[in-house]
Design a protein around this motif. Structure first.
Motif, PDB file in Angstrom:
ATOM      1  N   SER A  60       0.869  -1.269   0.032  1.00 13.71           N
ATOM      2  CA  SER A  60       0.211   0.140   0.153  1.00 13.71           C
ATOM      3  C   SER A  60       0.855   1.232   0.069  1.00 13.71           C
ATOM      4  O   SER A  60       1.729   1.336   0.856  1.00 13.71           O
ATOM      5  CB  SER A  60      -0.915  -0.064   1.371  1.00 13.71           C
ATOM      6  N   PHE A  61       0.724   2.027  -1.136  1.00 21.42           N
ATOM      7  CA  PHE A  61       1.532   3.313  -1.112  1.00 21.42           C
ATOM      8  C   PHE A  61       0.315   4.526  -0.967  1.00 21.42           C
ATOM      9  O   PHE A  61      -0.714   4.582  -1.025  1.00 21.42           O
ATOM     10  CB  PHE A  61       2.087   3.362  -2.614  1.00 21.42           C
ATOM     11  N   VAL A  62       1.162   5.547  -0.509  1.00 19.91           N
ATOM     12  CA  VAL A  62       0.221   6.965  -0.420  1.00 19.91           C
ATOM     13  C   VAL A  62       0.524   7.809  -1.737  1.00 19.91           C
ATOM     14  O   VAL A  62       1.616   8.161  -1.867  1.00 19.91           O
ATOM     15  CB  VAL A  62       0.577   7.545   0.792  1.00 19.91           C
ATOM     16  N   LEU A  63      -0.541   8.286  -2.338  1.00 14.72           N
ATOM     17  CA  LEU A  63      -0.686   9.087  -3.478  1.00 14.72           C
ATOM     18  C   LEU A  63      -1.115  10.443  -3.141  1.00 14.72           C
ATOM     19  O   LEU A  63      -2.221  10.295  -2.633  1.00 14.72           O
ATOM     20  CB  LEU A  63      -1.042   8.585  -4.589  1.00 14.72           C
ATOM     21  N   ASP A  64      -0.358  11.432  -3.489  1.00 12.07           N
ATOM     22  CA  ASP A  64      -0.900  12.926  -3.335  1.00 12.07           C
ATOM     23  C   ASP A  64      -1.817  13.050  -4.403  1.00 12.07           C
ATOM     24  O   ASP A  64      -1.546  13.251  -5.595  1.00 12.07           O
ATOM     25  CB  ASP A  64       0.223  13.692  -3.152  1.00 12.07           C
ATOM     26  N   TYR A  65      -3.062  13.199  -4.093  1.00 12.50           N
ATOM     27  CA  TYR A  65      -4.171  13.478  -4.908  1.00 12.50           C
ATOM     28  C   TYR A  65      -4.442  15.147  -5.339  1.00 12.50           C
ATOM     29  O   TYR A  65      -4.233  15.512  -6.286  1.00 12.50           O
ATOM     30  CB  TYR A  65      -5.513  12.832  -4.592  1.00 12.50           C
ATOM     31  N   ARG A  66      -4.469  15.866  -4.080  1.00 10.48           N
ATOM     32  CA  ARG A  66      -4.858  17.218  -4.360  1.00 10.48           C
ATOM     33  C   ARG A  66      -5.051  18.050  -3.110  1.00 10.48           C
ATOM     34  O   ARG A  66      -5.079  17.340  -2.028  1.00 10.48           O
ATOM     35  CB  ARG A  66      -6.114  17.439  -5.287  1.00 10.48           C
ATOM     36  N   ALA A  67      -4.939  19.281  -2.974  1.00  7.11           N
ATOM     37  CA  ALA A  67      -5.551  20.293  -1.769  1.00  7.11           C
ATOM     38  C   ALA A  67      -6.910  20.719  -1.907  1.00  7.11           C
ATOM     39  O   ALA A  67      -7.165  21.088  -3.264  1.00  7.11           O
ATOM     40  CB  ALA A  67      -4.404  21.199  -1.769  1.00  7.11           C
ATOM     41  N   ALA A  68      -7.498  20.543  -1.134  1.00 11.24           N
ATOM     42  CA  ALA A  68      -8.911  20.605  -0.970  1.00 11.24           C
ATOM     43  C   ALA A  68      -9.525  21.969  -0.145  1.00 11.24           C
ATOM     44  O   ALA A  68      -8.533  21.952   0.983  1.00 11.24           O
ATOM     45  CB  ALA A  68      -9.875  19.542  -0.580  1.00 11.24           C
ATOM     46  N   GLN A  69      -9.965  22.841  -0.562  1.00  4.15           N
ATOM     47  CA  GLN A  69     -10.440  24.062   0.253  1.00  4.15           C
ATOM     48  C   GLN A  69     -11.369  23.634   1.356  1.00  4.15           C
ATOM     49  O   GLN A  69     -12.184  22.970   1.074  1.00  4.15           O
ATOM     50  CB  GLN A  69     -10.763  25.197  -0.684  1.00  4.15           C
ATOM     51  N   ASP A  70     -11.285  24.448   2.517  1.00  2.00           N
ATOM     52  CA  ASP A  70     -12.049  24.413   3.542  1.00  2.00           C
ATOM     53  C   ASP A  70     -13.148  25.475   3.152  1.00  2.00           C
ATOM     54  O   ASP A  70     -12.509  26.719   3.333  1.00  2.00           O
ATOM     55  CB  ASP A  70     -11.608  24.237   5.031  1.00  2.00           C
TER      56      ASP A  70
END
Length: 247
Positions: A60-70
């Motif tokens: 299992s690897f961690v992939l950076d998907y995006r930055a989401a706004q609050d």
């Protein structure tokens, strides 16, 4: 490197991404109209054909998907300037971007420039609900006000309506680096949908205590990752020593 090292590396890259975002949030804790960001990661599972034990086939690897706004609004900060406005709800002001095109912002500092155009504090022209700059006659400056639906009013009547644009997915907006956002596919709200509050601006929705806690958590995660890396290295060293004795 073996598979365990690659997995640890993906985790540490994710921690670096979290650190960058938390630091940027802290830096913008007093930036008008700024909405905090949070990282979004995906899990990538790689399945090997061969492994010593069945459970080791999946990695299992961690992939950076995006930055989401609050998207929760910041607090109203009164300025005493009747032209300053806060969007009371979703949406962004559309402005002429430096170099052409349209950019978006929630910073509601508004003034009239020497040419009679409504502009932001940075000098970008505010666009109306038709995508055109809003101009103010010289004799209307003293009586200028902005209504709750975005209508710009003078003593002689309305001069136009400030456009507020909403997007189906705020994640489609990308920061420009100058306090504004790029985006496409937005919809301009009608007068009945627009809610502005005059006499002040929207403060940043960043909570410093939350970001500080996030930074502490990132530090502890880094420390745990380093301990795991050290343990893996020790295990390799012991394995090599035992193989040497067997040989």
């Amino acid at each position: 490197m073996d598979i365990s090292s690659y997995i640890l590396l993906s985790h540490e890259q994710a921690l670096r991404r979290r650190l960058d975002i938390a630091a940027n949030n802290m830096a913008n804790a007093s930036t008008v109209g700024f909405h905090r960001e949070r990282p979004v990661f995906h899990e990538y599972v790689e399945r090997a054909k061969d492994a010593m034990v069945p459970d080791a086939k999946a990695a299992s690897f961690v992939l950076d998907y995006r930055a989401a706004q609050d998207t929760r609004p910041g607090a109203f900060e009164a300025t005493g300037n009747p032209l300053d406005v806060m969007i009371d709800g979703p949406g962004y002001f559309a402005v002429e971007a430096p170099g052409g095109g349209t950019a978006y912002t929630r910073a509601g500092f508004i003034k009239v420039n020497d040419s009679g155009d409504l502009v932001t504090s940075g000098g970008q022209k505010i666009l109306d609900d038709g995508g055109r700059p809003l101009s103010v006659p010289p004799d209307a400056l003293a009586s200028l006000s902005i209504g709750a639906d975005g209508t710009v009013l003078s003593k002689d009547g309305p001069l136009g309506r400030i456009g507020v644009t909403v997007f189906g997915d705020d994640g489609a907006l990308t920061p420009r680096g100058d306090g504004m956002m790029n985006g496409a596919g937005g919809r301009v709200l009608g007068a009945s949908e627009t809610r502005l509050r005059s006499g002040g601006v929207e403060g940043s929705n960043v909570q410093p205590i939350v970001e500080t806690t996030e930074l502490v958590d990132i530090l502890r995660s880094y420390q745990s990752s380093m301990k795991i890396a050290d343990a893996i290295n020790d295990m390799r060293s012991r394995a090599i020593q035992r193989l040497g004795r067997i040989g």
